[in-house]
Design an enzyme around this catalytic site. Structure first.
Site, mmCIF file in Angstrom:
data_model
loop_
_atom_site.group_PDB
_atom_site.id
_atom_site.type_symbol
_atom_site.label_atom_id
_atom_site.label_comp_id
_atom_site.label_asym_id
_atom_site.label_seq_id
_atom_site.Cartn_x
_atom_site.Cartn_y
_atom_site.Cartn_z
ATOM 1 N N ARG A 113 0.796 -1.224 0.000
ATOM 2 C CA ARG A 113 0.000 0.000 0.000
ATOM 3 C C ARG A 113 0.830 1.276 0.000
ATOM 4 O O ARG A 113 0.443 2.260 -0.628
ATOM 5 C CB ARG A 113 -0.935 -0.005 1.225
ATOM 6 C CG ARG A 113 -2.057 -1.005 1.106
ATOM 7 C CD ARG A 113 -2.858 -1.057 2.390
ATOM 8 N NE ARG A 113 -4.012 -1.936 2.223
ATOM 9 C CZ ARG A 113 -4.842 -2.256 3.207
ATOM 10 N NH1 ARG A 113 -4.645 -1.778 4.414
ATOM 11 N NH2 ARG A 113 -5.864 -3.051 2.982
ATOM 12 N N HIS A 166 -5.392 5.803 6.677
ATOM 13 C CA HIS A 166 -6.159 4.561 6.813
ATOM 14 C C HIS A 166 -5.833 3.758 8.060
ATOM 15 O O HIS A 166 -6.738 3.282 8.732
ATOM 16 C CB HIS A 166 -5.922 3.709 5.573
ATOM 17 C CG HIS A 166 -6.675 2.416 5.560
ATOM 18 N ND1 HIS A 166 -8.049 2.358 5.636
ATOM 19 C CD2 HIS A 166 -6.248 1.128 5.490
ATOM 20 C CE1 HIS A 166 -8.442 1.091 5.607
ATOM 21 N NE2 HIS A 166 -7.374 0.332 5.529
ATOM 22 N N ARG A 187 1.828 -1.984 7.215
ATOM 23 C CA ARG A 187 0.979 -3.152 7.504
ATOM 24 C C ARG A 187 0.671 -3.924 6.229
ATOM 25 O O ARG A 187 0.262 -3.361 5.224
ATOM 26 C CB ARG A 187 -0.332 -2.691 8.134
ATOM 27 C CG ARG A 187 -1.338 -3.804 8.365
ATOM 28 C CD ARG A 187 -2.591 -3.262 9.015
ATOM 29 N NE ARG A 187 -3.348 -2.408 8.117
ATOM 30 C CZ ARG A 187 -4.439 -2.798 7.444
ATOM 31 N NH1 ARG A 187 -4.864 -4.042 7.552
ATOM 32 N NH2 ARG A 187 -5.075 -1.954 6.679
#
Length: 557
Positions: free
Chosen positions: A310, A371, A406
């Protein structure tokens, strides 16, 4: 509130059934996992949700939960993918512990009645999908609304359990530690309970506890654009910091690459699983022979294209938007077909349709948005924080799992695995003797004169963080941000000291603490790694370590 009045109001008094409860702050997957495991062993629990019970981040999660289940998968493969995404800062023992317990975690959720998408030929009868950074399909999901399915199942279980007291519209104000006790000098530090605001009555109550568990989620609302719900104001991180706990890796804020760009919907997430199933990113206005919607651009940034982790995808989108002067990019799934999209992404299809976007016929406008918080309160693998009697689980924590970024769908898994070990640790600890706790003192405060002070500071803080502490950072911007944050913090603390508390004030107070932790952590990292990218330090150091912040308490705690 007295025991008599509490009972009359339908609220379980303290102690509960003669036994001191565990107080859990947060009613998402992490909090409910701890609550159900404790209650099943006969331990009363009180679960606080500062808004309605269904408004936390869990219910917003679309993608799924990792399970090392398939014959083509292994614990080592999952650990390797987690480490790769975490850019060298993942604690290997944590990643392996979580991976080893992933199958059991998914199995437990199945036992709780979570309606995962089925596949008769799949492991445990489940359909597994793939997301960015994963080598194989290992994501158990419930179409594109996994979090909602999980949350509704566990919430139903919790509501039905006589030892689980669910309280909506109750917000934790602060932890009660030794610094609140007159007789605490020389005694060992401990968390004895919390002060909590009953939002409906506007009264702050004193809640003693066998243990306190912080399951409050992340800090997304510190940024102007976020995929997070309004509950993500860093409450647990800020409370633990004020109590003297360490915080780690707060500079690593994950910006999800694909949040819907639409004036009527600023927080709707377009799941990464859509790219996992073949959706591609395109540039508006850049000609392409392949598509009328514009050229693909990920090949210029990473060989994994749209399946890159991401941070890489978010930074690529940010770069291309600035380079070409566009407000968004396209996520094109039109080639997947209407039937496929309706089956696998029914909620996204329906929600976009209400906004005039038919994702089977036209691409989705998307932008990056704050996020996930990869850092937080430092805990061990049982959720223990630095102050005895205090535990933390989920996004509010730093366990070493997420490192500098993550891996998709590891977060729900962490909530279940650490939630289970946390409950076990609480039950194994000796039941503490909780001293008489002082009531909340409002004798020197008054009702707020102007709420506009709160809203103004809130807006200034979020815009400041978005402009100066976003996807791409510089030392000068960070220093300017820190200077202004300290001024805001002083203003907010002065307001807090003189006026009665309400939810908006408490959330702002917590957000400004978290903003300071993020900036301080970012200034300490003299490299670019994972989610932290600095123009002044663009290289990645050959060896790096977590950023750990320690607060020296000003008083007894």
């Amino acid at each position: 509130m007295s025991q008599a009045s509490a009972a009359a109001a339908g609220i379980s008094p303290f102690p509960v059934n003669g036994e001191l409860p565990v107080v859990i702050v947060g009613a998402g997957l992490a909090g409910l996992t701890v609550a159900l495991h404790l209650a099943e062993q006969g331990q009363p629990v009180v679960v606080l949700a500062k808004r309605d019970l269904g408004e936390g981040a869990t219910a917003w999660a679309q993608g799924g939960i990792v399970g090392v289940l398939g014959s083509d998968d292994s614990v080592e493969s999952h650990v390797r993918d987690t480490q790769d995404a975490g850019a060298g800062l993942v604690a290997e023992d944590t990643a392996r512990f979580i991976a080893e317990h992933s199958a059991r975690a998914v199995g437990w959720l199945v036992e709780q009645g979570v309606p995962f998408s089925p596949d008769p030929d799949g492991p445990l009868g489940l359909h597994l999908t793939r997301e960015g950074g994963h080598a194989v399909r290992r994501i158990a999901h419930a179409a594109d609304a996994t979090g909602k399915a999980i949350h509704e199942s566990l919430l139903g279980r919790a509501r039905a359990h006589p030892l689980v007291d669910l309280r909506a519209r109750w917000m934790a104000v602060d932890l009660i530690t030794n610094r609140h006790l007159k007789q605490s000098e020389g005694s060992a530090p401990r968390c004895h309970g919390i002060y909590a605001l009953d939002i409906d009555t506007q009264r702050v109550e004193t809640l003693p506890a066998r243990a306190v568990v912080l399951a409050t989620g992340g800090v997304g609302k510190v940024y102007r654009y976020t995929s997070n719900p309004d509950t993500a104001t860093g409450d647990g991180i800020a409370m633990a910091w004020r109590a003297g706990c360490r915080a780690a890796n707060m500079e690593f804020i994950q910006f999800h690459p694909t949040c819907l760009y639409h004036p009527q919907e600023r927080s709707f997430l377009i799941t990464e699983a859509m790219r996992g199933e073949g959706a591609v990113l395109r540039l508006p206005g850049v000609p392409s022979e392949e598509s009328p919607w514009g050229a693909r651009f990920m090949a210029a940034h990473d060989e994994r294209l749209e399946l890159a982790p991401r941070d890489i995808v978010a930074r690529a989108i940010d770069f291309e938007m600035k380079k070409h002067g566009v407000d968004h990019v396209w996520l094109d799934a039109t080639h997947l077909g209407e039937a496929f999209l309706k089956e696998h992404f029914p909620n996204i299809h329906a929600r976009c349709l209400t906004l005039g976007i038919d994702i089977a016929k036209q691409p989705i406008p998307v932008v990056p948005a704050a996020h996930y918080t990869c850092g937080g309160v430092v805990t061990d693998l049982s959720g223990r924080a630095d102050v005895p009697g205090l535990f933390a689980v989920g996004e509010a924590t730093y366990t070493g799992l997420h490192g500098a970024n993550r891996l998709a769908s590891n977060s729900l898994l962490e909530c279940v695995v650490i939630g289970q070990t946390c409950a076990r640790a609480i039950l194994e600890d000796a039941v503490p003797r909780v001293p008489k706790l002082p009531a909340w003192d409002e004798s020197l405060v008054e009702n707020a004169d102007e709420q506009v002070v709160i809203s103004h500071n809130w807006d200034e803080l979020r815009l400041l963080m978005w402009n100066y502490v976003g996807i791409v950072r510089t030392t000068k911007r960070l220093e300017r941000a820190l200077h202004r944050i300290k001024l805001l913090k002083d203003e907010i603390e002065d307001y807090y000291a003189n006026f009665r508390v309400n939810r908006d004030l408490l959330e702002l107070r917590n957000l400004v603490v978290c903003a300071e932790l993020i900036v301080r952590s970012a200034l300490m990292r003299h490299e670019s790694r994972g989610l932290h990218y600095s123009r002044d330090f663009p290289a990645t150091l050959p060896v790096s370590f977590p950023t750990v912040l320690t607060r020296k308490a000003k008083s007894r705690s």
